[in-house]
Write a protein that holds these residues in place. Structure first.
Motif, PDB file in Angstrom:
ATOM      1  N   PHE A   1      66.858  71.436   8.271  1.00 29.48           N
ATOM      2  CA  PHE A   1      67.524  72.487   8.541  1.00 29.48           C
ATOM      3  C   PHE A   1      67.211  73.231   9.791  1.00 29.48           C
ATOM      4  O   PHE A   1      67.937  74.484  10.271  1.00 29.48           O
ATOM      5  CB  PHE A   1      67.295  73.566   7.522  1.00 29.48           C
ATOM      6  N   LYS A   2      66.507  72.813  10.805  1.00 32.03           N
ATOM      7  CA  LYS A   2      66.040  73.548  11.976  1.00 32.03           C
ATOM      8  C   LYS A   2      66.220  72.624  13.098  1.00 32.03           C
ATOM      9  O   LYS A   2      65.899  71.317  13.229  1.00 32.03           O
ATOM     10  CB  LYS A   2      64.658  74.014  11.957  1.00 32.03           C
ATOM     11  N   ASP A   3      66.428  73.190  14.452  1.00 30.30           N
ATOM     12  CA  ASP A   3      66.468  72.449  15.633  1.00 30.30           C
ATOM     13  C   ASP A   3      65.108  72.189  15.971  1.00 30.30           C
ATOM     14  O   ASP A   3      64.058  72.663  15.644  1.00 30.30           O
ATOM     15  CB  ASP A   3      67.311  73.287  16.621  1.00 30.30           C
TER      16      ASP A   3
ATOM     17  N   LYS B   1      62.888  75.206  16.714  1.00 32.85           N
ATOM     18  CA  LYS B   1      62.145  75.780  15.584  1.00 32.85           C
ATOM     19  C   LYS B   1      61.314  74.763  14.676  1.00 32.85           C
ATOM     20  O   LYS B   1      60.437  75.405  14.348  1.00 32.85           O
ATOM     21  CB  LYS B   1      63.396  76.223  14.711  1.00 32.85           C
ATOM     22  N   ARG B   2      61.482  73.514  14.808  1.00 31.53           N
ATOM     23  CA  ARG B   2      60.560  72.709  14.080  1.00 31.53           C
ATOM     24  C   ARG B   2      59.262  72.606  14.682  1.00 31.53           C
ATOM     25  O   ARG B   2      58.448  72.692  14.169  1.00 31.53           O
ATOM     26  CB  ARG B   2      61.357  71.261  14.229  1.00 31.53           C
TER      27      ARG B   2
ATOM     28  N   SER C   1      61.553  81.572  17.793  1.00 29.83           N
ATOM     29  CA  SER C   1      62.418  80.418  17.760  1.00 29.83           C
ATOM     30  C   SER C   1      63.870  80.686  17.938  1.00 29.83           C
ATOM     31  O   SER C   1      64.607  79.714  18.038  1.00 29.83           O
ATOM     32  CB  SER C   1      62.458  80.012  16.100  1.00 29.83           C
TER      33      SER C   1
ATOM     34  N   ILE D   1      61.931  71.482   7.206  1.00 26.60           N
ATOM     35  CA  ILE D   1      62.010  72.063   8.608  1.00 26.60           C
ATOM     36  C   ILE D   1      62.605  70.896   9.167  1.00 26.60           C
ATOM     37  O   ILE D   1      63.823  71.030  10.004  1.00 26.60           O
ATOM     38  CB  ILE D   1      60.547  71.794   9.115  1.00 26.60           C
TER      39      ILE D   1
ATOM     40  N   GLU E   1      57.629  76.013  13.872  1.00 24.63           N
ATOM     41  CA  GLU E   1      56.965  75.961  12.583  1.00 24.63           C
ATOM     42  C   GLU E   1      56.021  75.047  12.215  1.00 24.63           C
ATOM     43  O   GLU E   1      54.998  75.580  11.652  1.00 24.63           O
ATOM     44  CB  GLU E   1      58.152  75.437  11.639  1.00 24.63           C
TER      45      GLU E   1
END
Length: 225
Positions: free
Chosen positions: A146-148, A151-152, A225, A143, A155
């Protein structure tokens, strides 16, 4: 499945703690710590595994320029320092107390090995817990890489739902978790103000409501997301 395993983790103290076994009870003591105390430091000799009876523990390390990197925040029923059992000679992280009156159960590697030889249920529970921890850390690393931030955050909320979520009669899902906003921000690699903005945006979008250490996910809504 994860919800069931989390409940097992919370009650794992009853299975793993040497206090529960007649042969080890006399020689075993629980340790109590105050907030901000360290249980161990990076590069210390690694010879003990710890089980949390109450409170919260932060695991992490410091970069060369002194920046603190948080690996995980653990609470009741969770194990840390388990790499000592897996052959680690020196710690590669610190363990710091986040709550006053935190109580941990220290288990020497030799004692742990002895207990596992004599108790199949104990051995299985311990190996399951280590596997669970590794998968959780791998997922968090994925997480972070690879995620902004939005998104984090989503998640992480989904992870909290799996571990702490309870469906209400209204159809909403109540998440009572042990983390402060500062804790969550550290774990997702964000700042507290940025996290607060995202949570407020999600609330304004009608997806959830939050206060303190409670999050309510609204019935029929999907976090986008």
């Amino acid at each position: 499945m994860k919800e069931i395993w989390y409940l097992e983790c919370v009650n794992l103290f009853k299975i793993i703690c040497p206090h529960q076994y007649k042969d080890y009870k006399k020689e075993h003591v629980l340790l109590q710590y105050k907030k901000q105390e360290y249980i161990y430091f990076d590069n210390e000799t690694s010879s003990t595994v710890y089980l949390i009876n109450s409170g919260k523990i932060k695991l992490g390390y410091y970069t060369e320029d002194g920046k603190e990197i948080i690996k995980s925040i653990l609470s009741k029923g969770e194990v840390f320092g388990e790499k000592a059992f897996l052959g680690e000679e020196k710690r590669n992280e610190f363990a710091k107390v986040l709550d006053n009156n935190t109580i941990v159960c220290p288990i020497k590697v030799e004692t742990l090995q002895d207990m596992m030889k004599n108790n199949t249920s104990f051995a299985l529970s311990f190996y399951k817990l280590i596997s669970f921890r590794i998968k959780k850390l791998e997922r968090r690393l994925e997480i972070l890489l690879f995620k902004d931030v939005r998104k984090r955050t989503i998640e992480f909320i989904e992870e909290l739902k799996e571990e702490y979520g309870k469906k209400l009669l209204t159809g909403d899902i109540l998440i009572k978790h042990p983390y402060s906003q500062k804790d969550i921000a550290c774990l997702i690699g964000s700042s507290r103000p940025s996290l607060n903005i995202i949570l407020n945006n999600l609330q304004n979008e009608g997806l959830l409501s939050f206060t303190g250490k409670e999050i309510i996910l609204k019935k029929g809504k999907v976090l986008d997301s």
